[in-house]
Design a protein around this motif. Structure first.
Motif, PDB file in Angstrom:
ATOM      1  N   MET A   1       0.776  -1.148  -0.380  1.00 16.79           N
ATOM      2  CA  MET A   1       0.132   0.218  -0.115  1.00 16.79           C
ATOM      3  C   MET A   1       0.917   1.770   0.232  1.00 16.79           C
ATOM      4  N   CYS A   4       0.826   3.707   2.774  1.00 17.90           N
ATOM      5  CA  CYS A   4       0.833   3.296   4.410  1.00 17.90           C
ATOM      6  C   CYS A   4       1.813   3.613   5.239  1.00 17.90           C
ATOM      7  N   CYS A   7       4.030   0.410   5.571  1.00 23.71           N
ATOM      8  CA  CYS A   7       4.356  -0.381   4.403  1.00 23.71           C
ATOM      9  C   CYS A   7       6.080   0.960   4.092  1.00 23.71           C
ATOM     10  N   HIS A  46       1.057  -6.242   3.799  1.00 20.88           N
ATOM     11  CA  HIS A  46       0.280  -5.281   4.192  1.00 20.88           C
ATOM     12  C   HIS A  46      -0.575  -6.698   5.082  1.00 20.88           C
ATOM     13  N   HIS A  98      -2.528  -0.671   9.474  1.00 16.97           N
ATOM     14  CA  HIS A  98      -1.058  -2.029   8.435  1.00 16.97           C
ATOM     15  C   HIS A  98      -1.060  -2.709   9.440  1.00 16.97           C
TER      16      HIS A  98
END
Ligand code: 5GP
Ligand code: ZN
Length: 114
Positions: A1, A4, A7, A46, A98
């Motif tokens: 993602m 995010c 991430c 993710h 997440h």
């Protein structure tokens, strides 16, 4: 993602204080610690929350707990005790979408949580 933050931490695009990394998981210090030791253990892939954990993620989910135990031993607080917490959704208090497990240690934690 792409949007995010966790991430981005896994990718190294946002700096973090890494504690542990392997093929499946990444662990790092929480930026706003709620205990003298406050780490976050996350899957590298993710997954938005515990609600999105799939039947096929059983090995990953179990691995996260094994890594929590390993970190507790390596960092020397296994005997004094610690807490592993997942906050899921609004009522659970989740603020980052997440999947992550808090690992809190090195103070006596109250129960029940607020
Ligand atoms: P939640 O409230 O979703 O269960 O937990 C999210 C946690 O992520 C919080 O404890 C918060 O302090 C931590 N956090 C949020 N943004 C960052 C960040 O950019 N870096 C680090 N290391 N931790 C973060
Ligand atoms: Zn993510």
């Amino acid at each position: 993602m792409s949007d995010c933050i966790f991430c981005k931490i896994v990718a190294g695009d946002i700096p973090s204080q890494k504690i542990y990394e392997d093929d499946l998981v990444f662990a790092f210090k929480d930026i706003n610690p709620a205990a003298p030791t406050h780490l976050l253990i996350i899957p590298k892939k993710h997954i938005s929350s515990l609600n999105e954990l799939a039947d096929g993620d059983k090995e990953l989910a179990g691995h996260i707990l094994v890594i929590a135990r390993k970190i507790a031993q390596d960092q020397g607080f296994a005997k004094s005790g610690y807490r592993v917490v997942n906050n899921c959704g609004k009522n659970g208090g989740q603020t980052v979408d997440h999947l992550h497990f808090h690992l809190l240690a090195e103070r006596e934690l109250g129960w029940p949580p607020g």
